[in-house]
Structures are given as C-alpha cells and as structure tokens.
Design a protein around this motif. Structure first.
Motif, PDB file in Angstrom:
ATOM      1  N   SER A 216     -64.967  -4.629 -17.486  1.00  0.00           N
ATOM      2  CA  SER A 216     -63.648  -4.905 -18.093  1.00  0.00           C
ATOM      3  C   SER A 216     -63.730  -5.574 -19.464  1.00  0.00           C
ATOM      4  O   SER A 216     -63.133  -5.110 -20.429  1.00  0.00           O
ATOM      5  CB  SER A 216     -62.820  -5.829 -17.208  1.00  0.00           C
ATOM      6  N   LEU A 217     -64.421  -6.691 -19.533  1.00  0.00           N
ATOM      7  CA  LEU A 217     -64.536  -7.417 -20.807  1.00  0.00           C
ATOM      8  C   LEU A 217     -66.017  -7.675 -21.035  1.00  0.00           C
ATOM      9  O   LEU A 217     -66.628  -8.542 -20.413  1.00  0.00           O
ATOM     10  CB  LEU A 217     -63.737  -8.729 -20.773  1.00  0.00           C
ATOM     11  N   TYR A 218     -66.582  -6.864 -21.931  1.00  0.00           N
ATOM     12  CA  TYR A 218     -68.022  -6.756 -22.110  1.00  0.00           C
ATOM     13  C   TYR A 218     -68.372  -7.445 -23.432  1.00  0.00           C
ATOM     14  O   TYR A 218     -67.985  -6.990 -24.498  1.00  0.00           O
ATOM     15  CB  TYR A 218     -68.343  -5.268 -22.129  1.00  0.00           C
ATOM     16  N   LEU A 219     -69.095  -8.573 -23.335  1.00  0.00           N
ATOM     17  CA  LEU A 219     -69.490  -9.311 -24.542  1.00  0.00           C
ATOM     18  C   LEU A 219     -70.853  -8.832 -25.023  1.00  0.00           C
ATOM     19  O   LEU A 219     -71.823  -8.806 -24.263  1.00  0.00           O
ATOM     20  CB  LEU A 219     -69.568 -10.810 -24.227  1.00  0.00           C
ATOM     21  N   VAL A 220     -70.906  -8.450 -26.309  1.00  0.00           N
ATOM     22  CA  VAL A 220     -72.170  -8.100 -26.959  1.00  0.00           C
ATOM     23  C   VAL A 220     -72.443  -9.199 -27.977  1.00  0.00           C
ATOM     24  O   VAL A 220     -71.580  -9.516 -28.794  1.00  0.00           O
ATOM     25  CB  VAL A 220     -72.063  -6.727 -27.664  1.00  0.00           C
ATOM     26  N   THR A 221     -73.641  -9.789 -27.932  1.00  0.00           N
ATOM     27  CA  THR A 221     -73.877 -10.964 -28.784  1.00  0.00           C
ATOM     28  C   THR A 221     -74.421 -10.592 -30.167  1.00  0.00           C
ATOM     29  O   THR A 221     -75.001  -9.521 -30.359  1.00  0.00           O
ATOM     30  CB  THR A 221     -74.882 -11.943 -28.137  1.00  0.00           C
TER      31      THR A 221
END
Ligand code: TZP
Ligand code: MG
Length: 232
Positions: A9-14
C-alpha cells in the motif's frame, strides 16, 4: 505458518542524500513505519558494499521489530548478507532468474517496468511484484525514462495478470495522489482478487524522505489511500 500477505500500500524507497539536515535514516524509517509505511526498499546508490551492508543491518533491525519487509535495491549480495526479505531490481542489474536462485523461493523480488517491452520480459520472469514508473516528473531518478502519466500506467496495468501486484512510482506526492487515484484505482489487499487491473500501492522517495515530519506525512498518504479504497 503461512507468510503474511504482501502489503504494498505505502511503499517507502530510501535516498539518504535527500534527508533533512541532521536527520538519520534509521529515525526516518522508524517514524515512517509508525505513520503507515507497509514495506521499505533501501535504495542507496552511493554506498560502497561494506557501508551498504552496515546500513542494511541497522535498518533491517528496525523493519523486523516493526513487522514490515525490507528490500535492497540492485544488490542481491547485500540482501543476502543482511538477511532481509528481498530485492528490487531493474534491467541493468542481475537478471531475475539468478536473483531468484540466489535468494530462494520465498524472497520478495520486484522488477521495474517502464514500458510495454519491459513488461513482456517481466511477465516471463513472473516476479513477486512490479514497480511501474516513472508516472510523473521526478528529480530523484534522472535516468528514469519517459513519463508514463496516468494513462501509461493504466495501459500497462491492463496487461498485468491478476496474480502479480503492482505499485506506481515517480513524482507521486500528497498533491497529485488524489487526482491520480481518480484515474488509476487502488485495490484493497483483503479483496484484491475481485478487482483486477488496479494498483496495489504507491512507492515514494522524496515526498517522504524530505519531510520534516515523516510520521505525519505517511499518515496523510495513508488517509488518501484509505479513502480511495473506500470509494472504489
Ligand atoms: N524509479 C522510477 S521513478 C523513481 C524510481 C526509483 C524515483 C521516484 O522518486 P520520487 O522522489 O518519489 O519521485
Ligand atoms: Mg537497479
């Protein structure tokens, strides 16, 4: 016990180079997961192998504690040493089959798709999920290629079989997300098989990493995601 269902759903890419001055990636990731991030990808293009492994272990301790999967961008060797849940690879990286044989059947392996030719190749590989992008203009990945726009994402989604989940990436922020959801539907992980051809989530770099209040920002993203699902 069956592994938990993948929630994209909410995918964080750093990208640590975009953090506000004085902020640590570890604190940012922790706050973002508290705010609702469901999966994290460590994408740190400038780190050497030893530093990438060290950071990977540090961030994996946090994601494990908070119960979300951690993926490593590009580097299967780093993912293997870190012992995290998988990798995200593109077309200049190790090929999918080799990544799968190195990481095993349970690893999460995502593939980037920017056009229909790549989609055909990606579907042959049958990855865990697909990242479709860039949707909108982004400065985070200058070589991201031609923008898909909402229509481009929809036309790729038409050809993705139901069993492969998808996320959109590239230039997504709290301002454009609402109008994007009007054109590209978002599925609910609990009922997804009933609604094909919808996104499973959105992947974000700068809108979360540059935020001074990542937990609040992620709550706002989560709010938009929940209302979009309620309406679809
Ligand atoms: N792949 C396609 S666009 C992109 C990647 C990694 C960058 C997305 O970054 P942002 O800051 O969310 O636009
Ligand atoms: Mg790559």
């Amino acid at each position: 016990m069956a592994p938990p269902r993948l929630d994209l759903s909410l995918y964080l890419v750093t990208d640590s180079s975009l953090l506000p001055l004085g902020r640590s990636l570890a604190d940012h990731v922790r706050a973002s997961i508290k705010g609702g991030v469901t999966i994290v990808q460590l994408r740190e293009k400038t780190l050497g192998t030893a530093a990438f492994i060290k950071l990977g272990k540090e961030i994996h301790a946090i994601t494990k504690e908070l119960g979300v999967p951690l993926l490593i961008n590009d580097r299967v060797d780093v993912a293997k040493v870190v012992g995290c849940e998988g990798v995200h690879i593109g077309w200049d990286d190790i090929d999918y089959e080799s990544a799968r044989s190195l990481l095993g059947p349970d690893a999460i392996i995502g593939l980037s798709v920017s056009n229909h030719d790549q989609l055909v190749l990606a579907l042959k590989a049958n990855p865990t999920y697909l990242g479709l992008g860039p949707v909108y203009a982004t400065t985070t990945k200058p070589d991201a290629g031609a923008l898909l726009g909402d229509l481009g994402v929809c036309s790729l989604l038409e050809k993705v079989p139901e069993h492969i989940p998808t996320v959109a990436i590239g230039g997504i922020n709290l301002v454009n997300l609402q109008s994007m959801f009007l054109k590209i539907g978002l599925q609910d992980p609990r009922t997804r098989s009933r609604k094909p051809k919808l996104l499973d989530g959105i992947a974000i770099v700068s809108a979360i990493i540059t935020s001074m209040e990542p937990e609040k920002t992620c709550r706002e993203f989560k709010g938009l995601i929940s209302s979009s699902r309620a309406e679809s």
